[in-house]
Design an enzyme around this catalytic site. Structure first.
Site, PDB file in Angstrom:
ATOM      1  N   ASP A   1     -19.532 -38.677 -14.035  1.00  0.00           N
ATOM      2  CA  ASP A   1     -19.567 -38.511 -12.584  1.00  0.00           C
ATOM      3  C   ASP A   1     -19.615 -39.896 -11.932  1.00  0.00           C
ATOM      4  OD1 ASP A   1     -22.063 -39.383 -13.200  1.00  0.00           O
ATOM      5  OD2 ASP A   1     -23.089 -38.079 -11.786  1.00  0.00           O
TER       6      ASP A   1
ATOM      7  N   GLU B   1     -25.082 -27.610 -11.522  1.00  0.00           N
ATOM      8  CA  GLU B   1     -24.012 -28.599 -11.580  1.00  0.00           C
ATOM      9  C   GLU B   1     -22.970 -28.380 -10.488  1.00  0.00           C
ATOM     10  OE1 GLU B   1     -24.065 -31.290 -13.041  1.00  0.00           O
ATOM     11  OE2 GLU B   1     -25.731 -30.966 -14.426  1.00  0.00           O
TER      12      GLU B   1
ATOM     13  N   TRP C   1     -33.893 -27.284 -12.229  1.00  0.00           N
ATOM     14  CA  TRP C   1     -32.916 -26.847 -13.241  1.00  0.00           C
ATOM     15  C   TRP C   1     -33.194 -27.458 -14.609  1.00  0.00           C
ATOM     16  CZ3 TRP C   1     -31.732 -28.949  -8.493  1.00  0.00           C
ATOM     17  CH2 TRP C   1     -31.494 -30.333  -8.467  1.00  0.00           C
TER      18      TRP C   1
ATOM     19  N   TYR D   1     -15.916 -33.076 -15.395  1.00  0.00           N
ATOM     20  CA  TYR D   1     -17.329 -33.444 -15.329  1.00  0.00           C
ATOM     21  C   TYR D   1     -18.226 -32.237 -15.610  1.00  0.00           C
ATOM     22  CZ  TYR D   1     -21.987 -33.846 -13.759  1.00  0.00           C
ATOM     23  OH  TYR D   1     -23.345 -33.747 -13.752  1.00  0.00           O
TER      24      TYR D   1
END
Length: 364
Positions: A146, A45, A32, A128
């Site tokens: 996180d 995510e 990613w 987040y």
DNA sequence: CATGCGTGGCT
DNA sequence: TAGCCAAGCAT
């Protein structure tokens, strides 16, 4: 500004430089990170929520191969989305992502929103994930706090507040707003997470290799192993379950779980909870009649499956069942007879997936 | 604010 | 083995 943890004379610019220099030398080549497509960042995510990088990688590759664009995912059937999520856990993530992607397509012309206000309205996008997408894909100076970031900051500033408390997370977010490198928020946030994953690990943190150990209060105090402070989770509740494998003319009966709650939307073999003191096989027979209008008796033990969730511990006892009589018309719409060879088209949780494998083995 | 929601890896 | 941990969110 909300209360934060950054000391008065903390050298923010030097800290940023040390952290960013380290990241640029050590960043992992992750799938990613190949481009900044907000859609792909978003998918990654969501998958990474409470899930480790090594687990996510193959799922991400297959998911993006099948759904390379936001539009392709928006047009997909939920069943196919869940099938690609099979085994990854927290399945509402997949259903929320699918719904949210459809909303972006219809309400935002297919462009992922670039403000916290808008992106936070999407299902499955919390504080987040909103910050992660905004900073990584759009390079906005937004905190993405996180577990890694809370661990790193707990040590950096010797924080003993319980990181499970939402109020603590908010103070960390306020801290990041002080610390964040506005010239490169994307790398700054990723660097903190990368540092937590590779160096500032939960056990045996590598302080000697840490690029910011000179800034770290916990290291200076020699208490890095004690941090962060985190309340203990209560042990999972034990539940006995009975399931039936019911065959008819080469087909087996499966059932789709309701679209909310545990394992929502996934398929399973008909099963129910055994009450204390109740007979397993008796419980199963009565359940099959009351829920599926099938009169059946057990005809042998297939297997036992022990499966632990975060909050539950299943002891699942599986029986082969022989139909004595059935009322075809009153089979609920959530139930379906399928060929054994077609089971691979349905998304099962790991626990019932083990039953699928057993049936396919026995067929060989 | 507390609880429900998965799974696999590691010690 | 049993417990802890992992790029959290919805309710």
């Amino acid at each position: 500004m909300t209360e934060h943890y950054v000391p008065k004379h903390f050298d923010i610019e030097s800290f940023q430089d040390a952290l960013l220099d380290w990241f640029e030398q050590n960043l992992r080549d992750l799938p990613w990170r190949r481009d900044k497509d907000p859609y792909k960042i978003w998918v990654s995510e969501i998958m990474l929520q409470q899930t480790q990088v090594d687990t996510v990688i193959p799922y991400f590759e297959k998911f993006i191969e099948r759904f390379p664009t936001l539009e392709s995912l928006a047009e997909a059937d939920e069943e196919e989305v869940l099938k690609l999520w099979e085994g990854l856990g927290y399945y509402s993530r997949a259903r929320n992502l699918h719904q949210a992607v459809r909303e972006v397509k219809s309400e935002y012309g297919g462009k992922v929103p670039d403000t916290r206000e808008e992106i936070s309205r999407l299902k499955g996008v919390g504080p987040y994930t909103a910050g992660a997408i905004l900073s990584i894909a759009y390079n906005r100076p937004e905190p993405a706090v996180d577990g890694n970031v809370m661990r790193v900051l707990s040590r950096l500033f010797h924080v003993r507040d319980d990181i499970q408390r939402p109020a603590t997370r908010k103070k960390f977010e306020a801290s990041i707003r002080q610390l964040i490198a506005v010239h490169n928020p994307s790398y700054f946030n990723q660097a903190l997470m990368e540092l937590g994953a590779l160096v500032c690990s939960p056990k045996s943190p590598g302080c000697l290799l840490c690029p910011v150990n000179a800034f770290c209060q916990a290291h200076q105090d020699g208490v890095q192993e004690e941090l962060p402070v985190k309340g203990k989770a209560k042990p999972p509740r034990e539940v006995d379950m009975v399931a039936g494998v019911i065959m008819k003319g080469g087909q087996v009966l499966i059932h789709k779980r309701p679209d909310s709650g545990l394992l929502a939307g996934l398929w399973e073999f008909p099963n129910t909870e055994r009450q204390k003191g109740e007979d397993w096989e008796e419980t199963l027979s009565r359940f099959l009649y009351e829920s599926f209008s099938i009169k059946a008796e057990t005809a042998g033990h297939v297997m036992d499956v022990k499966h632990t969730f975060s909050h539950l511990r299943w002891n699942l006892r599986v029986f082969q069942c022989e139909i004595i009589e059935e009322e075809e018309a009153s089979l609920p719409p959530s139930a379906r007879w399928v060929d054994l060879s077609a089971l691979d088209d349905y998304a099962f949780p790991v626990s019932h997936g083990k039953i699928v494998k057993r049936l396919q083995q026995d067929g060989d």
